[in-house]
Design a protein around this motif. Structure first.
Motif, PDB file in Angstrom:
ATOM      1  N   PHE A 276     -16.098 -11.479 -22.406  1.00  0.00           N
ATOM      2  CA  PHE A 276     -17.268 -10.214 -23.401  1.00  0.00           C
ATOM      3  C   PHE A 276     -17.422  -9.179 -22.810  1.00  0.00           C
ATOM      4  O   PHE A 276     -16.973  -8.396 -22.514  1.00  0.00           O
ATOM      5  CB  PHE A 276     -18.169 -11.348 -24.483  1.00  0.00           C
ATOM      6  N   MET A 277     -17.897  -9.643 -21.336  1.00  0.00           N
ATOM      7  CA  MET A 277     -17.977  -8.892 -20.297  1.00  0.00           C
ATOM      8  C   MET A 277     -16.980  -7.908 -20.085  1.00  0.00           C
ATOM      9  O   MET A 277     -17.187  -6.752 -19.336  1.00  0.00           O
ATOM     10  CB  MET A 277     -19.414  -9.349 -18.520  1.00  0.00           C
ATOM     11  N   HIS A 278     -15.627  -8.718 -19.615  1.00  0.00           N
ATOM     12  CA  HIS A 278     -15.022  -7.475 -19.420  1.00  0.00           C
ATOM     13  C   HIS A 278     -15.133  -6.504 -20.318  1.00  0.00           C
ATOM     14  O   HIS A 278     -13.727  -5.094 -20.059  1.00  0.00           O
ATOM     15  CB  HIS A 278     -13.623  -8.764 -19.246  1.00  0.00           C
TER      16      HIS A 278
ATOM     17  N   SER B 163     -21.103 -11.563 -29.466  1.00  0.00           N
ATOM     18  CA  SER B 163     -21.350 -12.111 -27.854  1.00  0.00           C
ATOM     19  C   SER B 163     -22.870 -12.854 -27.895  1.00  0.00           C
ATOM     20  O   SER B 163     -23.503 -13.919 -27.521  1.00  0.00           O
ATOM     21  CB  SER B 163     -21.742 -11.111 -26.965  1.00  0.00           C
TER      22      SER B 163
ATOM     23  N   TYR C 135     -16.917   0.942 -21.753  1.00  0.00           N
ATOM     24  CA  TYR C 135     -16.841   1.827 -20.943  1.00  0.00           C
ATOM     25  C   TYR C 135     -15.822   2.541 -20.248  1.00  0.00           C
ATOM     26  O   TYR C 135     -16.549   3.723 -20.051  1.00  0.00           O
ATOM     27  CB  TYR C 135     -17.756   0.815 -20.336  1.00  0.00           C
TER      28      TYR C 135
ATOM     29  N   PHE D 165     -21.036  -7.314 -29.878  1.00  0.00           N
ATOM     30  CA  PHE D 165     -21.960  -7.314 -29.513  1.00  0.00           C
ATOM     31  C   PHE D 165     -22.871  -8.648 -30.167  1.00  0.00           C
ATOM     32  O   PHE D 165     -22.905  -9.386 -29.600  1.00  0.00           O
ATOM     33  CB  PHE D 165     -22.934  -5.705 -29.967  1.00  0.00           C
TER      34      PHE D 165
ATOM     35  N   PHE E  63     -16.821  -5.044 -22.493  1.00  0.00           N
ATOM     36  CA  PHE E  63     -17.819  -4.354 -22.789  1.00  0.00           C
ATOM     37  C   PHE E  63     -17.146  -3.640 -21.449  1.00  0.00           C
ATOM     38  O   PHE E  63     -17.399  -1.854 -21.651  1.00  0.00           O
ATOM     39  CB  PHE E  63     -19.372  -4.760 -22.309  1.00  0.00           C
ATOM     40  N   TYR E  64     -16.905  -3.663 -20.559  1.00  0.00           N
ATOM     41  CA  TYR E  64     -16.306  -2.910 -19.138  1.00  0.00           C
ATOM     42  C   TYR E  64     -15.455  -2.134 -19.475  1.00  0.00           C
ATOM     43  O   TYR E  64     -15.071  -0.306 -19.079  1.00  0.00           O
ATOM     44  CB  TYR E  64     -16.239  -3.967 -18.227  1.00  0.00           C
TER      45      TYR E  64
ATOM     46  N   VAL F 161     -17.961 -15.986 -22.833  1.00  0.00           N
ATOM     47  CA  VAL F 161     -18.683 -15.079 -21.834  1.00  0.00           C
ATOM     48  C   VAL F 161     -18.537 -13.935 -21.196  1.00  0.00           C
ATOM     49  O   VAL F 161     -18.498 -12.465 -21.112  1.00  0.00           O
ATOM     50  CB  VAL F 161     -20.134 -16.309 -21.445  1.00  0.00           C
ATOM     51  N   LEU F 162     -17.644 -14.534 -19.942  1.00  0.00           N
ATOM     52  CA  LEU F 162     -16.979 -13.870 -19.062  1.00  0.00           C
ATOM     53  C   LEU F 162     -16.664 -12.705 -19.842  1.00  0.00           C
ATOM     54  O   LEU F 162     -16.148 -11.576 -19.768  1.00  0.00           O
ATOM     55  CB  LEU F 162     -16.490 -14.441 -18.163  1.00  0.00           C
TER      56      LEU F 162
END
Length: 267
Positions: free
Chosen positions: A212-214, A245, A220, A242, A216-217, A209-210
């Protein structure tokens, strides 16, 4: 002298053929498949001798027992390699100014990912052959997405950083497999089963979870490099993480419900 000659020939075969840069994508996949077969056979032999409960399992349960040992060994291997390349190696460091991050690779990184492709090919083969006892359609989708993404990184050398980031999620696999072993051994009410549930919750939250957020960031922040990938590679980097996730969040919901249920029973 004769032994030395054979040793020199073996080293030459290893360097010039098996580990030649042009052949690494193929030899690594073959090594991964062969390793899966070896672990399967060793698990079957070891379990038959040292675990009495193994012989009392059904044929389908023994197949799953052996299959989960393969996924556990692969998870340990690829988690170590992924953590090394993402957090400790300078290969993908922003402080290294030799080439764009998206196009960096090495013989070791390519070989590691190739072994992983070999595992996913062997595992999807077993899942389809024994369907649905080893996993249903969500596992088939997960493995095909993984094969497409990892194989692309192996063959082109592109986007290997993000591939390793996603593969860190395999750190949850040993805990999931241990839970199945405990359940099969009739230890569902044990303290070990409860601790295992908590460990799965924490590792899943961090790695699936966390992290995958990293990822995506990071995409970006480095999108100026990401958009230079070939269209297929760009599609894989944007779509596969995506989709995975979303699947991870769905499974995470099941983990939370299962942990709540276990805690409620102990009270």
């Amino acid at each position: 002298m004769e032994i030395q000659s054979y040793q020199n020939q073996a080293e030459l075969l290893l360097k010039e053929y098996l580990l030649a840069n042009s052949l690494i994508p193929y030899t690594s996949v073959i090594c991964g498949i062969c390793a899966c077969k070896m672990v399967y056979d060793l698990t079957q032999l070891f379990s038959s001798v040292y675990f009495k409960s193994y012989l009392m399992l059904s044929k389908a349960q023994r197949n799953e027992w052996n299959n989960r040992s393969i996924s556990t060994v692969h998870a340990i291997f690829i988690t170590i390699m992924s953590l090394y390349f993402v957090f400790w190696s300078n290969l993908f460091s922003d402080r290294r100014y030799v080439g764009l991050i998206m196009f960096r690779s090495s013989a070791l990184s390519t070989f590691s990912l190739g072994v992983s492709v070999g595992y996913f090919l062997a595992d999807i083969g077993m899942i389809i052959w024994f369907y649905p006892s080893l996993g249903r359609m969500e596992y088939v989708i997960h493995h095909f997405l993984s094969i497409a993404a990892v194989a692309y990184s192996v063959l082109t050398g592109e986007g290997q950083l993000y591939t390793f980031m996603v593969l860190i999620s395999e750190t949850t696999t040993p805990g999931i497999n241990l839970r199945w072993y405990l359940d099969t051994a009739g230890m569902k009410r044990s303290r070990a089963y409860l601790i295992n549930g908590v460990v799965i919750f924490v590792t899943w939250l961090v790695a699936r979870v966390l992290l995958f957020m990293h990822l995506f960031y990071h995409v970006y922040l480095h999108y100026d490099q990401v958009k230079q990938l070939h269209s297929y590679g760009l599609l894989l980097i944007l779509v596969v993480p995506f989709v995975l996730s979303i699947m991870n969040l769905m499974w995470f919901g099941k983990i939370i419900r299962g942990l709540r249920k276990t805690l409620a029973k102990r009270q």
